[in-house]
Structure formats: structure tokens, C-alpha cells
Design a protein around this motif. Structure first.
Motif, PDB file in Angstrom:
ATOM      1  N   ASP A  22      19.565  61.076 112.368  1.00 49.16           N
ATOM      2  CA  ASP A  22      20.695  60.922 113.285  1.00 49.16           C
ATOM      3  C   ASP A  22      20.203  60.514 114.673  1.00 49.16           C
ATOM      4  O   ASP A  22      19.250  61.090 115.201  1.00 49.16           O
ATOM      5  CB  ASP A  22      21.479  62.231 113.388  1.00 49.16           C
ATOM      6  N   GLY A  23      20.858  59.516 115.230  1.00 48.01           N
ATOM      7  CA  GLY A  23      20.510  59.059 116.564  1.00 48.01           C
ATOM      8  C   GLY A  23      19.488  57.944 116.600  1.00 48.01           C
ATOM      9  O   GLY A  23      19.319  57.301 117.644  1.00 48.01           O
ATOM     10  N   ASP A  24      18.779  57.677 115.512  1.00 45.49           N
ATOM     11  CA  ASP A  24      17.789  56.599 115.496  1.00 45.49           C
ATOM     12  C   ASP A  24      18.453  55.256 115.770  1.00 45.49           C
ATOM     13  O   ASP A  24      19.590  55.004 115.350  1.00 45.49           O
ATOM     14  CB  ASP A  24      17.079  56.542 114.143  1.00 45.49           C
ATOM     15  N   VAL A  25      17.725  54.379 116.450  1.00 41.83           N
ATOM     16  CA  VAL A  25      18.250  53.070 116.829  1.00 41.83           C
ATOM     17  C   VAL A  25      17.954  52.053 115.746  1.00 41.83           C
ATOM     18  O   VAL A  25      16.814  51.914 115.288  1.00 41.83           O
ATOM     19  CB  VAL A  25      17.646  52.602 118.169  1.00 41.83           C
ATOM     20  N   VAL A 133      15.219  37.356 123.765  1.00 38.34           N
ATOM     21  CA  VAL A 133      14.939  38.439 122.821  1.00 38.34           C
ATOM     22  C   VAL A 133      14.093  39.517 123.490  1.00 38.34           C
ATOM     23  O   VAL A 133      14.342  40.717 123.317  1.00 38.34           O
ATOM     24  CB  VAL A 133      14.236  37.899 121.564  1.00 38.34           C
ATOM     25  N   ALA A 134      13.081  39.104 124.248  1.00 33.91           N
ATOM     26  CA  ALA A 134      12.231  40.078 124.939  1.00 33.91           C
ATOM     27  C   ALA A 134      13.051  40.931 125.903  1.00 33.91           C
ATOM     28  O   ALA A 134      12.868  42.157 125.982  1.00 33.91           O
ATOM     29  CB  ALA A 134      11.110  39.359 125.682  1.00 33.91           C
ATOM     30  N   ALA A 135      13.971  40.285 126.638  1.00 36.81           N
ATOM     31  CA  ALA A 135      14.824  41.025 127.568  1.00 36.81           C
ATOM     32  C   ALA A 135      15.757  41.965 126.817  1.00 36.81           C
ATOM     33  O   ALA A 135      15.998  43.104 127.260  1.00 36.81           O
ATOM     34  CB  ALA A 135      15.629  40.044 128.423  1.00 36.81           C
ATOM     35  N   LEU A 136      16.290  41.509 125.690  1.00 38.47           N
ATOM     36  CA  LEU A 136      17.172  42.341 124.873  1.00 38.47           C
ATOM     37  C   LEU A 136      16.449  43.586 124.391  1.00 38.47           C
ATOM     38  O   LEU A 136      16.947  44.712 124.534  1.00 38.47           O
ATOM     39  CB  LEU A 136      17.682  41.537 123.679  1.00 38.47           C
ATOM     40  N   VAL A 137      15.282  43.400 123.810  1.00 39.62           N
ATOM     41  CA  VAL A 137      14.526  44.540 123.272  1.00 39.62           C
ATOM     42  C   VAL A 137      14.146  45.509 124.388  1.00 39.62           C
ATOM     43  O   VAL A 137      14.238  46.735 124.217  1.00 39.62           O
ATOM     44  CB  VAL A 137      13.277  44.043 122.526  1.00 39.62           C
ATOM     45  N   ALA A 138      13.755  44.971 125.530  1.00 37.31           N
ATOM     46  CA  ALA A 138      13.384  45.837 126.657  1.00 37.31           C
ATOM     47  C   ALA A 138      14.564  46.689 127.105  1.00 37.31           C
ATOM     48  O   ALA A 138      14.414  47.897 127.366  1.00 37.31           O
ATOM     49  CB  ALA A 138      12.862  44.991 127.814  1.00 37.31           C
ATOM     50  N   SER A 139      15.744  46.091 127.199  1.00 35.34           N
ATOM     51  CA  SER A 139      16.914  46.850 127.648  1.00 35.34           C
ATOM     52  C   SER A 139      17.339  47.882 126.618  1.00 35.34           C
ATOM     53  O   SER A 139      17.692  49.013 126.963  1.00 35.34           O
ATOM     54  CB  SER A 139      18.069  45.895 127.968  1.00 35.34           C
ATOM     55  N   VAL A 140      17.311  47.508 125.337  1.00 33.11           N
ATOM     56  CA  VAL A 140      17.700  48.452 124.284  1.00 33.11           C
ATOM     57  C   VAL A 140      16.738  49.633 124.257  1.00 33.11           C
ATOM     58  O   VAL A 140      17.154  50.798 124.178  1.00 33.11           O
ATOM     59  CB  VAL A 140      17.736  47.740 122.912  1.00 33.11           C
ATOM     60  N   THR A 141      15.452  49.351 124.314  1.00 39.21           N
ATOM     61  CA  THR A 141      14.448  50.416 124.268  1.00 39.21           C
ATOM     62  C   THR A 141      14.574  51.345 125.469  1.00 39.21           C
ATOM     63  O   THR A 141      14.479  52.572 125.340  1.00 39.21           O
ATOM     64  CB  THR A 141      13.035  49.814 124.217  1.00 39.21           C
ATOM     65  N   SER A 142      14.817  50.760 126.647  1.00 39.85           N
ATOM     66  CA  SER A 142      14.933  51.557 127.866  1.00 39.85           C
ATOM     67  C   SER A 142      16.179  52.428 127.850  1.00 39.85           C
ATOM     68  O   SER A 142      16.134  53.603 128.251  1.00 39.85           O
ATOM     69  CB  SER A 142      14.950  50.629 129.084  1.00 39.85           C
ATOM     70  N   SER A 187       8.332  41.288 120.155  1.00 42.33           N
ATOM     71  CA  SER A 187       8.929  42.014 121.279  1.00 42.33           C
ATOM     72  C   SER A 187       9.100  43.501 120.988  1.00 42.33           C
ATOM     73  O   SER A 187       9.018  44.330 121.903  1.00 42.33           O
ATOM     74  CB  SER A 187      10.303  41.416 121.631  1.00 42.33           C
ATOM     75  N   LEU A 188       9.343  43.845 119.732  1.00 39.77           N
ATOM     76  CA  LEU A 188       9.538  45.246 119.368  1.00 39.77           C
ATOM     77  C   LEU A 188       8.225  46.017 119.401  1.00 39.77           C
ATOM     78  O   LEU A 188       7.142  45.438 119.225  1.00 39.77           O
ATOM     79  CB  LEU A 188      10.136  45.341 117.962  1.00 39.77           C
ATOM     80  N   HIS A 189       8.318  47.315 119.608  1.00 34.42           N
ATOM     81  CA  HIS A 189       7.156  48.195 119.448  1.00 34.42           C
ATOM     82  C   HIS A 189       7.024  48.470 117.945  1.00 34.42           C
ATOM     83  O   HIS A 189       7.596  49.431 117.425  1.00 34.42           O
ATOM     84  CB  HIS A 189       7.360  49.491 120.236  1.00 34.42           C
ATOM     85  N   VAL A 190       6.285  47.601 117.267  1.00 32.79           N
ATOM     86  CA  VAL A 190       6.310  47.608 115.799  1.00 32.79           C
ATOM     87  C   VAL A 190       5.748  48.897 115.203  1.00 32.79           C
ATOM     88  O   VAL A 190       6.107  49.268 114.081  1.00 32.79           O
ATOM     89  CB  VAL A 190       5.568  46.380 115.229  1.00 32.79           C
ATOM     90  N   ASP A 191       4.882  49.585 115.932  1.00 28.29           N
ATOM     91  CA  ASP A 191       4.361  50.836 115.399  1.00 28.29           C
ATOM     92  C   ASP A 191       5.434  51.921 115.334  1.00 28.29           C
ATOM     93  O   ASP A 191       5.254  52.940 114.659  1.00 28.29           O
ATOM     94  CB  ASP A 191       3.184  51.321 116.251  1.00 28.29           C
ATOM     95  N   SER A 192       6.554  51.691 116.048  1.00 25.89           N
ATOM     96  CA  SER A 192       7.666  52.641 116.011  1.00 25.89           C
ATOM     97  C   SER A 192       8.651  52.337 114.888  1.00 25.89           C
ATOM     98  O   SER A 192       9.518  53.155 114.586  1.00 25.89           O
ATOM     99  CB  SER A 192       8.414  52.627 117.349  1.00 25.89           C
ATOM    100  N   LEU A 193       8.512  51.159 114.283  1.00 28.73           N
ATOM    101  CA  LEU A 193       9.437  50.772 113.208  1.00 28.73           C
ATOM    102  C   LEU A 193       9.171  51.588 111.946  1.00 28.73           C
ATOM    103  O   LEU A 193       8.023  51.729 111.518  1.00 28.73           O
ATOM    104  CB  LEU A 193       9.279  49.286 112.870  1.00 28.73           C
ATOM    105  N   ARG A 194      10.248  52.088 111.362  1.00 29.12           N
ATOM    106  CA  ARG A 194      10.125  52.760 110.071  1.00 29.12           C
ATOM    107  C   ARG A 194      10.627  51.879 108.936  1.00 29.12           C
ATOM    108  O   ARG A 194      10.314  52.135 107.770  1.00 29.12           O
ATOM    109  CB  ARG A 194      10.913  54.069 110.083  1.00 29.12           C
ATOM    110  N   ALA A 195      11.428  50.867 109.265  1.00 25.74           N
ATOM    111  CA  ALA A 195      11.955  49.986 108.219  1.00 25.74           C
ATOM    112  C   ALA A 195      12.221  48.604 108.795  1.00 25.74           C
ATOM    113  O   ALA A 195      12.661  48.459 109.938  1.00 25.74           O
ATOM    114  CB  ALA A 195      13.237  50.554 107.617  1.00 25.74           C
ATOM    115  N   LEU A 196      11.951  47.586 107.977  1.00 24.30           N
ATOM    116  CA  LEU A 196      12.217  46.196 108.319  1.00 24.30           C
ATOM    117  C   LEU A 196      12.869  45.540 107.117  1.00 24.30           C
ATOM    118  O   LEU A 196      12.330  45.576 106.014  1.00 24.30           O
ATOM    119  CB  LEU A 196      10.910  45.467 108.661  1.00 24.30           C
ATOM    120  N   VAL A 197      14.053  44.974 107.341  1.00 27.84           N
ATOM    121  CA  VAL A 197      14.780  44.311 106.268  1.00 27.84           C
ATOM    122  C   VAL A 197      15.060  42.868 106.676  1.00 27.84           C
ATOM    123  O   VAL A 197      15.728  42.626 107.686  1.00 27.84           O
ATOM    124  CB  VAL A 197      16.121  45.015 105.959  1.00 27.84           C
TER     125      VAL A 197
END
Length: 289
Positions: A22-25, A133-142, A187-197
Motif C-alpha cells: 500500500d502506498g507504493d508508487v 522524462v527526467a523532469a517528470l521522474v524527478a518531480s514524482v520521486t520528490s 531517469s528512474l532509480h532502477v535499484d528501487s524498482l520491484r517490477a517492470l512491465v
């Protein structure tokens, strides 16, 4: 001599361990409409995640007063013609109707996700643009936290026989699949990814008249997924070679053509459930079982 073949998998698969809490992005490219919107809805019903839907359409505001209550395309057209600043020619009317219907569908999707228990946001971004995309990922992560799951469902078609294809056709089809995936993964912090589809296509394996660019783009997407899986064993990686869905890029005319060829389309609900079965079932499912 080594050859590549196909192997039929059993219709039922073992339920893998859930990858989301729950709450994961979760970031979903392909917008808040059509196929990817349906997958997002199915995911929201399984886990109370935070869904960030990414598409090219502008982010919708509150519907103008004269469009509120208009649901069908014909109702939207009538409301636009009778409302303030009515279009002066058929082309303007067509664009206005398309934009209004797109905005309404995005609002409906966000409302449905919220009702299902997820937090939902829509972000407008051309995923072919690396800086965007880089700006998008930065804003979402922040603002929301690390992205735990990426569903790359963006795609476009430009079907023509290869002799008639232009460089612009190739770039639009290829870049939306492959270049966008490269931008996202860089752009993503790929080490934080648990799934890629990755949403690939059966066209990558079997080909189709008029889809040389689409076949190439999806097969490269498959190889990107293979390479990512080898480099990041912590993530559950899937590149799904879909056939035609009953929606999204498959227009009624295309669906009719597939029917004449004996090709059945994939129902939106059935496809979404299948996608999540192989990728990310949630704690809610485990509680039900």
C-alpha cells in the motif's frame, strides 16, 4: 544449429509473491485512457498504491459548465456547438470534440482509481523527450517517493507497406516504444524498482503487413527487458507480447479486420487480469484466497 521456437505455457500459473505494498508508487505510460487505463484500474483494485498515469494529452481541469453531463461523443459535439466560442469549421469541431472526450475519459479514469482505493495523478509528458522524462521522474520521486513499478504501455501505429513509410513514421513508432523506455530507465532509480512491465506485441515475433516499424520496435523492447532483467535481479521483469486488445489502438475498423482473419481481440478486463497475474498480485488477493 540453434533455432528459436515457441512453447505453450499452462493456462494457470503459480501466483508469485506480491511486489507492491500500500502506498507504493507505480508509473504507467500510455495515458489514462484505453488499455493502460484498464490495467491501472485492475491494479488499483488489488493494492492501494499511488498511480501516476503519464500521457500526451494535456492534464484536464474541471469540465466547462456547458460540457458537464455530456457523456457520449454526440452529446459532447452538440454541447460544443451550442456553447460559447463554438468552432467555425469542421476541422476545429473535430479537434474540440476529440480534446473534450479525451479530458472526460481521463477524469473518469482518475475518479475510478480513487474509488477503488488508490491515489491517482495524471502527468502530461511526451516520453520521447529525454529532458521532459527526467523532469517528470524527478518531480514524482520528490513529491511521492521512489517508483516501485513501471508499466510502459505507450505506443502508436503508422501502418503502411515498407516502401511507403517515411522517416517520420519510423521515428514516431520506434521512439514511442524504445527511446521512451531508454529515457525512463535512465531517469528512474532502477535499484528501487520491484517490477517492470513492457507492453510488447505478438507482431514482434510473427510480423504483420504494414507493421515493419512496429515489429522492430517491440522486439527491441523485448531485448531491453531481457538485458534489464539480467542486470537487476531484484526486479520482476516482463515484456508481454500482446495480440490486439478490444480497445486502445484497435479501432472498430481494425477489430472488424481482425475478425475476418479469425483473430480474436483480448477483452480489456481479461487482458488486465492476465497482465497482473504474471506481474504483481497484491496483498488484497492473498487475503481473499
Amino acid at each position: 544449429v540453434h533455432t528459436v521456437g515457441l512453447k505453450r505455457l499452462p493456462e494457470s500459473v503459480d501466483t508469485p509473491e506480491p511486489v507492491l505494498e500500500d502506498g507504493d508508487v507505480v508509473m504507467v505510460t500510455g495515458g489514462a485512457r484505453g488499455v493502460t487505463a484498464q490495467v491501472a484500474r485492475a491494479l488499483a483494485e488489488q493494492v492501494a498504491c499511488t498511480l501516476v498515469l503519464v500521457g500526451r494529452s494535456p492534464a484536464p481541469g474541471v469540465a466547462p459548465a456547458h460540457l458537464q453531463g455530456a457523456s457520449s461523443e454526440s452529446e459532447v459535439r452538440s454541447a460544443i456547438l451550442s456553447g460559447p466560442g463554438a468552432p467555425s469549421n469542421p476541422a476545429e469541431l473535430r479537434d474540440a470534440v476529440r480534446a473534450a472526450c479525451a479530458a472526460a475519459e481521463i477524469r473518469d479514469t482518475l475518479a475510478a482509481l480513487t474509488t477503488a482505493g488508490a491515489r491517482a495523478e495524471y502527468r502530461a509528458c511526451d516520453v520521447r523527450d529525454g529532458d521532459a522524462v527526467a523532469a517528470l521522474v524527478a518531480s514524482v520521486t520528490s513529491e511521492l517517493g521512489p517508483v516501485r513499478m513501471l508499466v510502459h504501455g505507450a505506443g502508436v501505429l503508422a501502418d503502411k507497406v515498407i516502401l511507403d513509410k517515411t522517416d517520420a513514421d519510423l521515428e514516431r513508432v520506434y521512439d514511442t516504444k524504445v527511446l521512451a523506455a531508454e529515457h525512463l530507465l535512465s531517469s528512474l532509480h532502477v535499484d528501487s524498482l520491484r517490477a517492470l512491465v513492457m507492453f510488447s506485441s505478438s507482431t514482434a515475433r510473427f510480423g504483420r503487413v504494414g507493421q515493419s516499424d512496429y515489429a522492430m520496435a517491440n522486439e527491441v523492447l523485448n531485448k531491453l527487458a531481457q538485458r534489464f532483467a539480467a542486470a537487476h535481479p531484484q526486479a520482476r521483469v516482463r515484456s508481454v507480447g500482446w495480440g490486439p486488445w478490444d480497445g486502445g489502438m484497435v479501432t472498430p475498423a481494425l477489430a472488424k479486420m481482425f475478425a475476418t482473419e479469425g483473430v480474436e481481440t483480448i477483452g480489456l478486463q481479461a487482458g488486465s487480469n492476465t497482465c497482473l497475474l504474471y506481474t504483481s498480485p497484491s496483498p488484497r488477493d492473498r487475503q481473499k484466497s
